[in-house]
Design an enzyme around this catalytic site. Structure first.
Site, short mmCIF file in Angstrom:
data_model
loop_
_atom_site.label_atom_id
_atom_site.label_comp_id
_atom_site.label_asym_id
_atom_site.label_seq_id
_atom_site.Cartn_x
_atom_site.Cartn_y
_atom_site.Cartn_z
N CYS A 1 0.87 -1.19 0.00
CA CYS A 1 0.08 0.14 0.16
C CYS A 1 0.90 1.13 -0.06
O CYS A 1 2.05 1.13 0.10
CB CYS A 1 -0.86 0.16 1.18
SG CYS A 1 -1.89 -1.42 1.59
N GLY B 1 -1.52 1.38 -4.72
CA GLY B 1 -2.87 1.22 -4.09
C GLY B 1 -4.23 1.90 -4.84
O GLY B 1 -4.11 3.09 -4.64
N ASN C 1 1.33 -0.21 5.76
CA ASN C 1 1.63 -0.90 4.48
C ASN C 1 2.37 -2.28 4.97
O ASN C 1 3.56 -2.27 5.54
CB ASN C 1 2.70 -0.19 3.67
CG ASN C 1 3.27 -0.65 2.52
OD1 ASN C 1 2.53 -1.80 1.95
ND2 ASN C 1 4.49 -0.34 2.10
N GLY C 2 1.80 -3.46 4.47
CA GLY C 2 2.63 -4.93 4.80
C GLY C 2 1.66 -5.82 5.12
O GLY C 2 0.53 -5.58 4.98
N TYR D 1 8.98 -3.84 -9.83
CA TYR D 1 7.67 -3.15 -10.67
C TYR D 1 6.85 -2.30 -9.80
O TYR D 1 6.28 -1.53 -10.11
CB TYR D 1 6.78 -4.34 -11.04
CG TYR D 1 5.99 -5.01 -10.36
CD1 TYR D 1 4.77 -4.55 -9.76
CD2 TYR D 1 6.64 -6.14 -9.83
CE1 TYR D 1 4.07 -5.22 -9.03
CE2 TYR D 1 5.80 -7.00 -8.77
CZ TYR D 1 4.45 -6.54 -8.49
OH TYR D 1 3.88 -7.37 -7.65
N THR E 1 6.04 -1.02 -16.62
CA THR E 1 6.87 -1.08 -15.55
C THR E 1 8.33 -1.49 -16.48
O THR E 1 9.36 -0.92 -15.89
CB THR E 1 6.57 -1.86 -14.43
OG1 THR E 1 5.25 -1.84 -13.97
CG2 THR E 1 7.75 -1.75 -13.45
N ASP F 1 8.79 -8.46 -19.97
CA ASP F 1 7.75 -7.87 -18.84
C ASP F 1 8.77 -7.84 -17.55
O ASP F 1 9.84 -8.60 -17.45
CB ASP F 1 6.78 -8.91 -18.71
CG ASP F 1 5.57 -8.22 -18.08
OD1 ASP F 1 5.68 -7.15 -17.60
OD2 ASP F 1 4.49 -8.95 -18.10
N ASP F 2 8.34 -7.31 -16.51
CA ASP F 2 8.92 -7.04 -15.17
C ASP F 2 8.87 -8.49 -14.31
O ASP F 2 9.70 -8.93 -13.82
CB ASP F 2 8.08 -6.13 -14.36
CG ASP F 2 6.61 -6.17 -14.22
OD1 ASP F 2 6.16 -7.17 -14.04
OD2 ASP F 2 6.14 -5.22 -14.42
#
Length: 534
Positions: free
Chosen positions: A2, A31, A105-106, A266, A313, A375-376
């Site tokens: 987040c 987010g 966040n986490g 990313y 990304t 791609d990432d």
């Protein structure tokens, strides 16, 4: 994963909400599911606005006018375990003790143990399935033990120490204590990023004061003129009172410093610097390393006519990969920017249709060519398979697919809701088998050691790479992984019920009879203020 943000303005006559809103726009990539702001006025009263959706939709002009006060915190939610109920939008709030609001966040990996402790020992009611609410209540319970009418910085640091000794997992948090100030802290492994900055403000009469900001990424700090900033260290906390200088303290001993490497692959913006490493430079180096790998493993008789990124990304790495290979770089896909990330769509069919809505292939860049798509990462393989098919439909002769990260073979448990292990295309498959699944002529993955080399600094030598190896930085987490998969299954059933079923071959009514649908998550919970136009 987040986005979190907190600001204390020195001038108590200025409302902080507009600047929090602007900051949220810089963190929107972290987010897109829900957004929330809580501010605090001069008398210690809290004002809140939160709800599902993008920041621009939740924070309307009318709602913003109700958010007063010179300090506040913000949260942008990326849902984990498939949860997207409006009642789980952050920041969370508890009124006792003192009035506390928190943005997290986490992911906590001992949530079952914490839920039992809060219920049976300290008797605190938990109203959602969010581990963030658990974290807030553990901290509140520790503060409650002081049994004082007012707490000081020493009390807060002590409560944080006790909290961080009890919880386990990934967390970067910004907490606001009503009428007191904001607090930032980071887990002992530094898995999630958190930075603090200061901005000198000069008034009309020449007096200088300092504003303070806590944020997930440096891009927000720089954009708002916070020129002096640094990362919080693992296990470190800071308290910024509403009028005063920040006080820092190492509240728990740091463990092995291991940020989540996906931040660089990313998730973070390329114009951010995390733990001393430019995200942009790390992706440049990923492109160089990927080119070296391609030159080693691609047969000499196989030629690449163009390198084409999968937006957005992977662009930086793809461009550098093309330069290193001496092959033309081409933009073969045009992206519709109004479609969100596909791997958080509720089901496979929605993901498949979403890829076609999000990307459109230009025939002129594919027709008659051998193309290397970059791609990432490759997660479920659903998006990659669709993209390879689009390249072939556009006329590509051969399609090679390169990933900036190694094969993802295990669950992510620290805040990125990729998929259950068995749903990952890399689970129990080698590269040749993955090539067949996604329909590519060849799949080439970045080596793990090369990826680590691209991201490390003199201070950060190790990273959280459990999704690639199965070895998580907090240790063996089998119980949590099982619980995570159980929650995902439950949420899928709830979503199916909302859409009219059937669920796992049973009708919705049958599932309800079996007790599967007892606790359907509501969109709105008990709160001091939701997203209504009051």
């Amino acid at each position: 994963m987040c986005g979190i943000l907190g600001i204390v303005l020195a001038n108590q006559a200025i409302n902080v909400a507009p600047e929090l809103f602007e900051g949220a726009m810089f963190l929107q990539h972290r987010g897109q599911d829900a957004a929330g702001i809580v501010t605090c006025g001069k008398q210690g009263r809290l004002y809140q606005c939160k709800g599902n959706g993008m920041a621009r939709d939740v924070f309307t002009q009318q709602r913003m006018q109700n958010l007063v006060g010179n300090m506040g915190i913000c949260h942008l939610r990326y849902p984990t375990a498939g949860s997207s109920a409006g009642s789980e939008a952050q920041p969370f709030y508890v009124n006792s003790p003192y009035g506390i609001s928190m943005s997290h966040n986490g992911n906590l990996v001992n949530s079952i143990e914490l839920r039992q402790y809060l219920d049976e020992v300290v008797h605190r009611h938990i109203n959602t399935d969010s581990d963030s609410e658990l974290l807030l209540n553990v901290f509140a319970a520790e503060l409650d033990k002081f049994n004082k009418s007012r707490v000081n910085n020493g009390d807060l640091f002590t409560a944080l120490t006790k909290t961080m000794e009890r919880i386990r997992g990934a967390y970067a948090c910004i907490t606001m204590l009503a009428g007191y100030g904001i607090i930032g802290f980071r887990d002992p492994n530094g898995i999630r990023p958190l930075q603090i900055g200061e901005r000198v403000v000069e008034s009309a009469n020449g007096e200088k004061s300092v504003d303070y900001m806590l944020a997930s990424e440096s891009v927000v700090l720089k954009a708002h003129g916070f020129k002096k900033f640094r990362d919080l260290n693992p296990g470190e906390a800071v308290i910024i009172q509403k009028t005063g200088v920040p006080e820092f303290k190492q509240v728990v001993e740091p463990k092995l410093f291991a940020p989540d490497i996906f931040e660089y692959v990313y998730f973070a913006r390329p114009d951010s610097v995390l733990d001393g490493k430019s995200v942009y430079r790390s992706r440049i180096e990923m492109g160089i390393k990927l080119a070296e790998k391609i030159q080693r493993v691609l047969p000499s008789d196989e030629t690449i006519d163009a390198v084409i990124p999968v937006p957005d990304t992977a662009r930086t790495s793809a461009f550098q990969c093309a330069v290193s290979l001496g092959v033309p770089y081409r933009e073969g896909f045009v992206k519709n920017r109004y479609i969100g990330r596909t791997f958080i769509m509720p089901n496979q069919q929605e993901r498949r249709s979403s890829v076609r809505r999000k990307l459109n292939a230009m025939d002129s860049e594919f027709e008659g060519r051998n193309v290397l798509l970059v791609d990432d990462s490759i997660v479920r393989g659903t998006t990659s398979k669709e993209i390879v098919q689009m390249a072939r439909e556009a006329g590509a002769k051969k399609v090679f697919f390169a990933s900036c990260s190694p094969p993802i073979r295990f669950n992510h448990i620290y805040g990125i809701d990729l998929a259950d292990t068995k749903a990952l295309v890399g689970f129990n498959r080698d590269e040749e088998e993955i090539s067949k699944v996604i329909g590519a002529d060849k799949v080439i993955y970045q080596d793990l050691q090369d990826l680590v080399e691209c991201c490390k600094t003199s201070e950060v030598q190790k990273f959280e790479v459990g999704v690639f190896t199965g070895n998580y930085i907090t240790g063996v987490e089998d119980n949590y992984i099982q619980e995570l998969e159980k929650i995902r299954a439950q949420n899928q059933r709830i979503e199916a019920a909302k859409n009219g079923g059937p669920v796992d071959g049973f009708s919705v009514d049958a599932c309800i009879d079996q007790g599967d649908m007892i606790d359907v998550k509501a969109e709105v919970d008990i709160s001091i203020y939701n997203n209504g136009d009051h």
